[in-house]
Design a protein around this motif. Structure first.
Motif, PDB file in Angstrom:
ATOM      1  N   LEU A  13      39.192   8.351  88.371  1.00  0.00           N
ATOM      2  CA  LEU A  13      38.101   9.581  88.390  1.00  0.00           C
ATOM      3  C   LEU A  13      38.599  11.023  87.938  1.00  0.00           C
ATOM      4  CD1 LEU A  13      37.251   7.503  92.433  1.00  0.00           C
ATOM      5  CD2 LEU A  13      35.769   7.552  89.852  1.00  0.00           C
ATOM      6  N   LEU A  15      39.645  11.436  85.700  1.00  0.00           N
ATOM      7  CA  LEU A  15      39.410  11.411  84.510  1.00  0.00           C
ATOM      8  C   LEU A  15      37.660  11.587  83.564  1.00  0.00           C
ATOM      9  CD1 LEU A  15      40.929  11.351  81.129  1.00  0.00           C
ATOM     10  CD2 LEU A  15      40.796   8.235  81.529  1.00  0.00           C
ATOM     11  N   ASN A  16      37.174  10.142  84.996  1.00  0.00           N
ATOM     12  CA  ASN A  16      35.735  10.139  84.569  1.00  0.00           C
ATOM     13  C   ASN A  16      35.344  10.155  85.497  1.00  0.00           C
ATOM     14  OD1 ASN A  16      33.186   9.545  83.331  1.00  0.00           O
ATOM     15  ND2 ASN A  16      33.773   8.472  82.185  1.00  0.00           N
ATOM     16  N   ALA A  17      34.687  10.786  86.508  1.00  0.00           N
ATOM     17  CA  ALA A  17      34.264  10.340  87.765  1.00  0.00           C
ATOM     18  C   ALA A  17      33.175   9.539  87.722  1.00  0.00           C
ATOM     19  CB  ALA A  17      33.434  11.730  88.541  1.00  0.00           C
ATOM     20  N   ARG A  18      32.585   9.370  86.969  1.00  0.00           N
ATOM     21  CA  ARG A  18      31.391   8.233  86.589  1.00  0.00           C
ATOM     22  C   ARG A  18      31.754   6.783  85.954  1.00  0.00           C
ATOM     23  NH1 ARG A  18      26.402  11.026  83.430  1.00  0.00           N
ATOM     24  NH2 ARG A  18      25.452   9.084  83.297  1.00  0.00           N
ATOM     25  N   THR A  19      33.434   6.437  85.768  1.00  0.00           N
ATOM     26  CA  THR A  19      33.697   5.416  85.686  1.00  0.00           C
ATOM     27  C   THR A  19      33.196   4.128  86.975  1.00  0.00           C
ATOM     28  OG1 THR A  19      35.778   6.104  84.982  1.00  0.00           O
ATOM     29  CG2 THR A  19      36.086   3.730  85.567  1.00  0.00           C
ATOM     30  N   GLU A  23      34.440  -1.484  86.516  1.00  0.00           N
ATOM     31  CA  GLU A  23      35.784  -1.078  85.629  1.00  0.00           C
ATOM     32  C   GLU A  23      36.917  -0.691  86.032  1.00  0.00           C
ATOM     33  OE1 GLU A  23      36.122   2.096  82.068  1.00  0.00           O
ATOM     34  OE2 GLU A  23      34.058   1.309  83.021  1.00  0.00           O
ATOM     35  N   ALA A  51      32.317  14.558  93.883  1.00  0.00           N
ATOM     36  CA  ALA A  51      32.243  14.481  92.596  1.00  0.00           C
ATOM     37  C   ALA A  51      31.749  15.641  91.769  1.00  0.00           C
ATOM     38  CB  ALA A  51      31.521  13.547  91.856  1.00  0.00           C
ATOM     39  N   THR A  54      30.720  18.795  85.241  1.00  0.00           N
ATOM     40  CA  THR A  54      30.999  20.040  84.481  1.00  0.00           C
ATOM     41  C   THR A  54      30.531  20.923  83.469  1.00  0.00           C
ATOM     42  OG1 THR A  54      33.451  19.117  84.862  1.00  0.00           O
ATOM     43  CG2 THR A  54      33.183  20.702  83.344  1.00  0.00           C
ATOM     44  N   ARG A 144      42.698  21.686  83.807  1.00  0.00           N
ATOM     45  CA  ARG A 144      42.784  20.329  84.283  1.00  0.00           C
ATOM     46  C   ARG A 144      42.968  19.729  85.886  1.00  0.00           C
ATOM     47  NH1 ARG A 144      48.911  19.513  81.922  1.00  0.00           N
ATOM     48  NH2 ARG A 144      49.437  21.254  83.007  1.00  0.00           N
TER      49      ARG A 144
END
Length: 150
Positions: A13, A15-19, A23, A51, A54, A144
């Motif tokens: 999440l 790395l990509n909160a929309r994952t 998946e 979430a 950005t 990060r």
């Protein structure tokens, strides 16, 4: 506190909160419901607090990023100074610190002229502020979120 699956969920999440939960579940051999339960548990524990989207400030014309160290006249001036700094849309972060500065802020402006205006017209007139020191960021080679695996 958190186990390996929780850590893997957070890493995915971050790395990509929309994952999707599906998946993440597929990658770790568990059900999407398990991922959902784990995420909700981490929300309730305050580990996950939301979430966010950005935005690239430069793409919006905010080409100047600065850090401004602020020395307050007195330690008791912090609440009042902070309230006035919060009212400035250019201020995107503020930290109450130890050391040389009482407060350290991060600002974005469109130009050096805008920075000068911000300093002279908005920040330095705040009565509680005794002095400022401005550091202009030339680049941001590292950006990060905190790593769970630290």
């Amino acid at each position: 506190m958190i186990d390996n699956l929780d850590q893997a969920i957070l890493d995915a999440l971050l790395l990509n909160a929309r994952t999707s939960y599906a998946e993440i579940a597929k990658q770790h051999g568990v059900s999407p419901a398990t991922i959902h339960v784990r995420v909700e548990k981490m929300r309730q524990q305050g580990i996950i607090t939301g979430a966010k989207l950005t935005v690239n400030p430069r793409a919006l014309g905010f080409d100047v990023c600065c850090f401004i160290g602020i020395t307050l006249a007195r330690a008791g001036d912090y609440p009042s100074a902070l309230k006035q700094l919060q009212a400035l849309p250019e201020v995107v972060e503020a930290h109450y610190t130890t050391g040389q500065y009482s407060v350290f802020i991060k600002v974005f402006v469109k130009s050096i002229d805008d920075l000068q205006h911000l300093l002279i017209e908005k920040i330095q007139p705040i009565d509680e502020i005794q002095a400022t020191e401005t550091l202009i960021s030339l680049q941001q080679p590292i950006l990060r979120d905190i790593s769970v695996a630290q």
